[in-house]
Design an enzyme around this catalytic site. Sequence first.
Site, PDB file in Angstrom:
ATOM      1  N   HIS A  47       0.844  -1.191   0.000  1.00  0.00           N
ATOM      2  CA  HIS A  47       0.000   0.000   0.000  1.00  0.00           C
ATOM      3  C   HIS A  47       0.882   1.243   0.000  1.00  0.00           C
ATOM      4  CE1 HIS A  47      -4.124  -1.628   1.544  1.00  0.00           C
ATOM      5  NE2 HIS A  47      -3.729  -2.186   0.435  1.00  0.00           N
ATOM      6  N   TYR A 176      -9.955   5.089   6.882  1.00  0.00           N
ATOM      7  CA  TYR A 176     -10.201   5.502   8.262  1.00  0.00           C
ATOM      8  C   TYR A 176     -11.327   6.528   8.228  1.00  0.00           C
ATOM      9  CZ  TYR A 176      -5.744   3.419   9.775  1.00  0.00           C
ATOM     10  OH  TYR A 176      -4.717   2.557  10.069  1.00  0.00           O
ATOM     11  N   PRO A 269      -4.816   0.198  18.445  1.00  0.00           N
ATOM     12  CA  PRO A 269      -4.531  -0.313  17.100  1.00  0.00           C
ATOM     13  C   PRO A 269      -4.686   0.714  15.989  1.00  0.00           C
ATOM     14  CG  PRO A 269      -6.662  -1.099  17.871  1.00  0.00           C
ATOM     15  CD  PRO A 269      -6.027  -0.407  19.035  1.00  0.00           C
ATOM     16  N   LYS A 273       0.779   0.058  15.028  1.00  0.00           N
ATOM     17  CA  LYS A 273       2.162   0.081  15.509  1.00  0.00           C
ATOM     18  C   LYS A 273       2.573  -1.121  16.353  1.00  0.00           C
ATOM     19  CE  LYS A 273       3.172   3.737  13.432  1.00  0.00           C
ATOM     20  NZ  LYS A 273       3.898   3.493  12.179  1.00  0.00           N
ATOM     21  N   TYR A 365       3.241   6.925   9.932  1.00  0.00           N
ATOM     22  CA  TYR A 365       2.474   5.735   9.589  1.00  0.00           C
ATOM     23  C   TYR A 365       3.365   4.669   8.953  1.00  0.00           C
ATOM     24  CZ  TYR A 365      -1.704   3.037   8.442  1.00  0.00           C
ATOM     25  OH  TYR A 365      -2.667   2.057   8.395  1.00  0.00           O
TER      26      TYR A 365
END
Length: 374
Positions: A47, A176, A269, A273, A365
């Site tokens: 991704h 998200y 979550p 990480k 991220y």
Amino acid sequence: MESIVVEARDRPYVEARVRAGILEQGSVDVLREIGVGQRMDREGIVHAGTQLRFDGTNHRIDFEALTGRKVMVYGQQEVVKDLIAQRVADDLPIHFGVSDVQLHDLTSTSPRVTYTDENGARQEIVADYIAGCDGYHGVSRGHIPAGHLTEFERIYPFAWFGILANAKPSSDELIYAHSPRGFALHSLRSDSVVRNYLQVAPGTDPNAMSDDEIWDEYDRRFALQDEPFTINRGEITERVVTPMRSWVVTPMRYERLMLAGDAAHTVPPTGAKGMNLAVADVVVLAEGLTKALQSNDESGLDQYSDIAVRRVWRAEHFSWWMTSMLHRFPPEHPEGDEFGLQMQLSQLRYYTSSEAAMRTLAENYVGLPFGAAL
């Protein structure tokens, strides 16, 4: 270096338990370097970005353009399978189904681990060092005497209701979503399996909603203003409710015992990480152990906790920030009023419009390079 692994669960359980699914670039590089990345490279899904959805609009964060790095969708249980398979192929000892694990003589140069094996026989391992990689509920941390550890904790007023379903992903990337009904996340494990989450109240019964009610709720939380959007549906094969918390214990070393992964820290979550922090811990720990065993130089182990904890707090902050920005707080919470909502929306608008802000989100991220000053 010689090592022995003891595991309380049996092998099928360890390999089947579905958990995290995002590997940072650094974790991907480590798995390739140690020779267990072949299946990951075949089956993992790269991704180059992610999507933030709020106010009924979609915004893409381009990881690759902003940082030159990507992430890999590859389940934690798949990583575990690969590591176990390699260890078995190398004929290295790994004992499943053990019980009554005890640690002894941690202040000596020959600490010991005793346990009962799967056949009921009592066993003993005499070692140079012990790595406590046994999670929050493991036994290792409990063998550190009182007064040596400092604990930090934040409990969040919501939980994640996660499902695993046999369905075609509704997006090529993770979504998200911040919505009036609460947070939602659309993730995937393959081109036919999805892992989705809904924000719920702590203690929610995972069986309280029917399958149709669950899918309807995803449709509502992922809805777009200017175009129709419905999530792809399929057979739900797993339901689980996970509480949300941040937790850190320091230091991560006591004499000949080193803690790593969830034995020393957990993160919400939201920032993906947890597994990556465990990998980062072990990279630093392996370097320290190598120096200690090959050169009788414990300087790397002396620095292990300080180096690892700096990365832990960076990840804790990122996970806390993502969690606080994307979840709707209950009305009784100080952040649950209209002011708190407008602060969230202001952050979301900024982090999807400013290149500098998007780069900050993206580099956290995808994961800061191992060894970077934090």
